[in-house]
Design an enzyme around this catalytic site. Structure first.
Site, PDB file in Angstrom:
ATOM      1  N   ASP A 128      45.431  21.359-163.072  1.00  0.00           N
ATOM      2  CA  ASP A 128      46.784  21.517-162.537  1.00  0.00           C
ATOM      3  C   ASP A 128      47.004  22.916-161.942  1.00  0.00           C
ATOM      4  OD1 ASP A 128      49.362  20.797-161.931  1.00  0.00           O
ATOM      5  OD2 ASP A 128      50.136  21.141-163.940  1.00  0.00           O
ATOM      6  N   HIS A 143      44.413  22.908-152.874  1.00  0.00           N
ATOM      7  CA  HIS A 143      43.471  21.849-153.287  1.00  0.00           C
ATOM      8  C   HIS A 143      42.055  22.222-152.852  1.00  0.00           C
ATOM      9  CE1 HIS A 143      46.622  19.334-154.768  1.00  0.00           C
ATOM     10  NE2 HIS A 143      47.186  19.152-153.592  1.00  0.00           N
ATOM     11  N   LEU A 168      24.074  15.143-166.339  1.00  0.00           N
ATOM     12  CA  LEU A 168      25.514  15.290-166.571  1.00  0.00           C
ATOM     13  C   LEU A 168      26.204  14.091-165.938  1.00  0.00           C
ATOM     14  CD1 LEU A 168      28.178  16.975-167.106  1.00  0.00           C
ATOM     15  CD2 LEU A 168      27.846  17.974-164.849  1.00  0.00           C
TER      16      LEU A 168
HETATM   17  C1  FPP Z   1      47.025  19.012-159.535  1.00  0.00           C
HETATM   18  O1  FPP Z   1      47.599  20.192-159.027  1.00  0.00           O
HETATM   19  C2  FPP Z   1      45.815  18.678-158.771  1.00  0.00           C
HETATM   20  C3  FPP Z   1      45.580  17.503-158.174  1.00  0.00           C
HETATM   21  C4  FPP Z   1      46.525  16.372-158.210  1.00  0.00           C
HETATM   22  C5  FPP Z   1      44.347  17.269-157.390  1.00  0.00           C
HETATM   23  C6  FPP Z   1      43.094  17.874-157.932  1.00  0.00           C
HETATM   24  C7  FPP Z   1      42.096  17.958-156.853  1.00  0.00           C
HETATM   25  C8  FPP Z   1      41.140  18.912-156.705  1.00  0.00           C
HETATM   26  C9  FPP Z   1      40.875  19.960-157.707  1.00  0.00           C
HETATM   27  C10 FPP Z   1      40.296  18.938-155.492  1.00  0.00           C
HETATM   28  C11 FPP Z   1      39.569  17.684-155.211  1.00  0.00           C
HETATM   29  C12 FPP Z   1      38.710  17.239-156.325  1.00  0.00           C
HETATM   30  C13 FPP Z   1      37.503  16.674-156.193  1.00  0.00           C
HETATM   31  C14 FPP Z   1      36.806  16.256-157.425  1.00  0.00           C
HETATM   32  C15 FPP Z   1      36.809  16.470-154.910  1.00  0.00           C
HETATM   33  P1  FPP Z   1      49.039  20.108-158.369  1.00  0.00           P
HETATM   34  O2  FPP Z   1      48.886  19.771-156.950  1.00  0.00           O
HETATM   35  O3  FPP Z   1      49.902  19.178-159.172  1.00  0.00           O
HETATM   36  O4  FPP Z   1      49.554  21.587-158.535  1.00  0.00           O
HETATM   37  P2  FPP Z   1      51.054  22.068-158.777  1.00  0.00           P
HETATM   38  O5  FPP Z   1      51.410  21.693-160.193  1.00  0.00           O
HETATM   39  O6  FPP Z   1      50.961  23.544-158.589  1.00  0.00           O
HETATM   40  O7  FPP Z   1      51.906  21.377-157.754  1.00  0.00           O
END
Ligand code: FPP
Length: 223
Positions: free
Chosen positions: A12, A29, A122
């Protein structure tokens, strides 16, 4: 000392990181992907056999189309670029969740699973369109003809069949909730809530968690 076979992560804070540093949630992201790579390397180094990453939840469909498309594109490009290397490193990819993305992405995810299915170094479980409640409903529907259902039956009907429950669950981003992630599987998991946003999460933060975990007395209800 406690051994870690399975580490699960709620990644997050990408959006906030992106807005703060690049004035764009999406660029957060992209940055978050670097932390994904770091954690993969860490697990290999520490001989952790399962890594589950919460990449897209059933609730994340509420996000604007532009952000959803960015995330799916990022995943597609990442897999197209890195799948050979992932396979070469003997990493197995498993998707937790129903594949209901574009035809192209669904096919690519199927291909990645098939190509890497025999790998044993893994296992990366990518929770995509994943929701724990949906998973439990899916398991119950699979079992509906059975008259007496046991814990064993449920374990064997979840997306996580054959995957041990996580010993460690980490959530970055300074929020303390599970957000519909591994509710059944995390019954006895040690949970670590981290203040740092996902792109700021580093190797040394993992070391601290591992140290804390190894000093934790895990009673499982005993004394
Ligand atoms: C949550 O942060 C994150 C996500 C919903 C997406 C996670 C994706 C990645 C780390 C990149 C892609 C992953 C792979 C495996 C290719 P948020 O957007 O909710 O952050 P916020 O709370 O600051 O809004």
């Amino acid at each position: 000392m406690n051994l870690v076979k399975h580490m699960a992560i709620i990644m997050d804070g990408n959006g906030r990181w992106g807005l703060k540093h690049k004035n764009s949630r999406n660029l957060g992201h992209r940055e978050g992907l670097k932390t994904v790579e770091m954690v993969m390397r860490y697990c290999i180094k520490k001989k952790i056999k399962f890594l589950t990453l919460y990449a897209f939840s059933t609730e994340n469909w509420k996000r604007p189309l532009k952000e959803r498309n960015y995330l799916f594109n990022l995943l597609e490009i990442y897999l197209k670029e890195k799948l050979e290397r992932i396979n070469h490193e003997r990493i197995k990819i498993k998707i937790l969740g129903e594949k209901n993305f574009s035809k192209g992405l669904n096919k690519l995810l199927d291909f990645a699973e098939k190509k890497t299915m025999k790998n044993t170094k893994l296992q990366i479980n990518l929770a995509l369109n994943y929701g724990s409640k949906k998973e439990i409903v899916y398991a119950f529907n699979k079992l509906k003809k059975k008259s007496r259902i046991s814990e064993y039956d449920i374990n064997n009907s979840l997306y996580t069949k054959n995957i041990p429950d996580p010993e460690i669950l980490i959530r970055t981003g300074n929020t303390q909730r599970l957000s519909n992630f591994l509710l059944w599987q995390a019954a006895y998991t040690e949970i670590f809530f981290e203040k740092k946003l996902w792109p700021d999460f580093k190797n040394e933060d993992l070391n601290k968690i591992m140290k804390k975990f190894s000093n934790t007395k895990r009673n499982f209800g005993n004394v």
